[in-house]
Enzyme design. Sequence first.
Site, short mmCIF file in Angstrom:
data_model
loop_
_atom_site.label_atom_id
_atom_site.label_comp_id
_atom_site.label_asym_id
_atom_site.label_seq_id
_atom_site.Cartn_x
_atom_site.Cartn_y
_atom_site.Cartn_z
N SER A 260 7.66 1.95 -24.39
CA SER A 260 7.74 3.15 -23.57
C SER A 260 7.92 4.36 -24.49
O SER A 260 8.02 4.22 -25.70
CB SER A 260 8.93 3.06 -22.61
OG SER A 260 10.12 3.31 -23.33
N LYS A 261 7.97 5.51 -23.85
CA LYS A 261 8.07 6.77 -24.63
C LYS A 261 9.28 6.76 -25.56
O LYS A 261 9.29 7.44 -26.57
CB LYS A 261 8.20 7.94 -23.66
CG LYS A 261 6.91 8.28 -22.96
CD LYS A 261 6.95 9.72 -22.45
CE LYS A 261 5.78 10.01 -21.55
NZ LYS A 261 6.02 9.61 -20.15
N ARG A 262 10.31 5.99 -25.20
CA ARG A 262 11.49 5.94 -26.05
C ARG A 262 11.15 5.46 -27.46
O ARG A 262 11.84 5.78 -28.42
CB ARG A 262 12.53 4.96 -25.47
CG ARG A 262 13.37 5.51 -24.34
CD ARG A 262 14.36 4.48 -23.87
NE ARG A 262 13.68 3.27 -23.40
CZ ARG A 262 13.85 2.06 -23.90
NH1 ARG A 262 14.68 1.87 -24.88
NH2 ARG A 262 13.20 1.02 -23.41
N HIS A 263 10.10 4.66 -27.57
CA HIS A 263 9.77 4.09 -28.88
C HIS A 263 8.91 5.02 -29.73
O HIS A 263 8.80 4.83 -30.93
CB HIS A 263 9.02 2.76 -28.70
CG HIS A 263 9.84 1.73 -27.99
ND1 HIS A 263 9.58 1.33 -26.70
CD2 HIS A 263 10.93 1.04 -28.39
CE1 HIS A 263 10.47 0.41 -26.34
NE2 HIS A 263 11.30 0.23 -27.34
N GLY A 264 8.27 5.99 -29.09
CA GLY A 264 7.39 6.88 -29.83
C GLY A 264 6.20 7.22 -28.95
O GLY A 264 6.26 7.07 -27.73
#
Length: 498
Positions: A260-264
Amino acid sequence: MEIRDRYAPSPTGLQHIGGIRTALFNYLFARSRGGKFILRLEDTDRSRSDEAYVRNLYETFAWLGLQWDEGPDKGGPAAPYVQSERSGLYRKYAEELIGRGRAYYCFCTAERIEQVRQERKAAYSGEAGGSRESGYDRRCRNIPADEAAARAASGEAHTIRLKIPLGETTRFTDQLLGEIEWKNDDVNPDPVLLKSDGFPTYHLANVVDDHLMGISHILRAQEWLSSTPLHVILYRCFGWEHPLFCHLPMVMGPDGKKLSKRHGATSIDEFRRQGYLPEALINYTALLGASYGEERDIFSLKELEERFSLDKLNKAPAVFDYKKLEWYNGQYIRMKSDEELAGLCLPYALSAGLFGPSGGPDAGQLRVFTAAMALIKERLSFLHEAPGKIAYLFSEPPMPPAEEFFPKKADREKTAALLRIGRELVKPLAEAADDEKAESLVKEEAEKRGVKLGDLLMPLRVALTGARVSPPLFGSLRILGAERSLERTGRALALLEK
Ligand code: GLU
């Protein structure tokens, strides 16, 4: 069997890695078997679909070089299938199921459905087996068919719901996961097929279209696995054979949670802006959950088309490794010719203002820019890094403080002496045919003068490029030419001799 598969996104967000992996696997599977790959926009949820996301889908496909094979006019691939353009079609199928006693009209209002949902949530909270908690209580299932038909015909607002056969178990074989079974009582209780606005739900439109489009295989993300028993029930209620299902392994972030966006970056747009090449993204994405059993990592789209098969898929989740993707990007950058790479880096150079206030580049700048690609190709991971690495070829680099010029253990005086030797070499170096000639020239001179090669080159490098670490010095000097290089070394000497 003719292979026909599809990518069926709902345009409710930007195209991201997970979606594109699904698209790519379907594309590769169809290509590997001489089949047809179909693109279908599932935009029946009108409130969540957006034109901007449709544009993003087309742009992403064009950028990645993926092309679908068929559209509604069957004449060519120009336009894909779009469910909202087919919306007249689905009611007939929902009503056909009513005729077969497999579906029913439901007159419950949205408020009542919400109230039931709340009550059930409270009553079953904490219990396993999910769907009972939030589902519909099947109140309209038992309204006599002729009464329900009369109410619907008189214009009373209604939806059409599937009559899930209770007390049975639905089984199917997933091509990757094997036998799957699901108790019907645990399937979403009597899901809506046709909404009160006359639009089909995802389930109905998806199943009807897959049938009408002759889809042989459904390769889709594992998050859809829980919808599949319902779809299988629907196919059976229609009396249709269902396509073969293959639920693809999940894509996780490095921490083992769903990517998800949390990872990049996850949207293709973002990767594109950051200077990734489509070839790198395709190559890396094709390995997310598949292994091709060869002693190499680099595969072109064509090679992937030849190699892909369902038995190359892995059951285990794939882990998205940003570092590995970066490595692929570097590899594909190195495969470009100087001219190709210059073309790819140009937009980044323009937005960085590399060519000065006029925007540019003029013919001379373009020559330098193209020649500079050979200097940085081996060192580039992303296209956007290019302008920063070669700015010194276009404008005077800021003069660093004197200490920056000093080789190890050298003082100001010694550094100035070294730079004086370097300066004498500028002309022959600018005229040297290649790096080899330049290097032997410098080596010879260093030996003659009794200085270390590295010591000789350090102040020259800083004078010409403005930094201790830079793209290759000899190539830079040849691009800068003798005149500019003499100017720069002259100014550096003046600083050191101050
Ligand atoms: N419209 C669904 C999606 O957004 C399609 C899932 C499927 O492939 O059946 O992914």
